[in-house]
Design a protein around this motif. Structure first.
Motif, mmCIF file in Angstrom:
data_model
loop_
_atom_site.group_PDB
_atom_site.id
_atom_site.type_symbol
_atom_site.label_atom_id
_atom_site.label_comp_id
_atom_site.label_asym_id
_atom_site.label_seq_id
_atom_site.Cartn_x
_atom_site.Cartn_y
_atom_site.Cartn_z
ATOM 1 N N ASP A 4 0.958 -1.069 0.066
ATOM 2 C CA ASP A 4 -0.023 0.024 0.090
ATOM 3 C C ASP A 4 0.846 1.327 0.112
ATOM 4 O OD1 ASP A 4 -2.008 1.638 0.359
ATOM 5 O OD2 ASP A 4 -2.815 1.094 2.195
ATOM 6 N N TRP A 5 1.143 1.449 -1.198
ATOM 7 C CA TRP A 5 2.249 2.845 -1.365
ATOM 8 C C TRP A 5 1.741 4.091 -0.754
ATOM 9 C CZ3 TRP A 5 6.750 1.887 -2.478
ATOM 10 C CH2 TRP A 5 7.244 0.661 -3.093
ATOM 11 N N ALA A 6 0.329 4.378 -0.842
ATOM 12 C CA ALA A 6 -0.301 5.687 0.003
ATOM 13 C C ALA A 6 0.049 5.298 1.350
ATOM 14 C CB ALA A 6 -1.605 5.858 -0.280
ATOM 15 N N ALA A 7 -0.016 4.369 2.128
ATOM 16 C CA ALA A 7 -0.065 4.394 3.511
ATOM 17 C C ALA A 7 1.672 4.250 3.678
ATOM 18 C CB ALA A 7 -0.403 3.062 4.080
ATOM 19 N N GLY A 9 3.695 6.132 2.224
ATOM 20 C CA GLY A 9 3.899 7.911 1.690
ATOM 21 C C GLY A 9 3.490 8.306 3.009
ATOM 22 N N SER A 10 2.433 7.985 3.380
ATOM 23 C CA SER A 10 1.798 8.744 4.709
ATOM 24 C C SER A 10 2.708 8.525 5.985
ATOM 25 C CB SER A 10 0.415 8.328 4.951
ATOM 26 O OG SER A 10 0.025 8.942 5.808
#
Length: 78
Positions: A4-7, A9-10
């Motif tokens: 999960d790249w968004a997580a 990055g977050s």
């Protein structure tokens, strides 16, 4: 396996912001404690009010750093 790249990055962004903030607070604390009052012969005032205020601010910066570290440890343990 799916990442999960968004997580990711977050987490990276929050970690970066918190790290910079903690280092900044600690630096302000060190700078506040290293400030020495000027002697009266060199144009320094006779009252130590501003020095006491700066020292109190430095201690507040250290207290905020300690609170942030304690909260981080709490999040890890809980």
């Amino acid at each position: 396996m799916k990442i999960d790249w968004a997580a990711l990055g977050s987490v990276f962004g929050v970690s970066l912001v918190v790290t910079v903030a903690l280092v900044g607070l600690f630096t302000l604390g060190i700078a506040g404690l290293s400030r020495q009052p000027e002697p009266a012969a060199q144009g320094g005032g006779t009252s130590g009010g501003s020095t006491a205020l700066v020292r109190t601010g430095a201690y507040l910066c250290f207290a905020l750093c300690a609170a942030a570290v304690a909260y981080g440890i709490y999040l890890i343990v809980a």
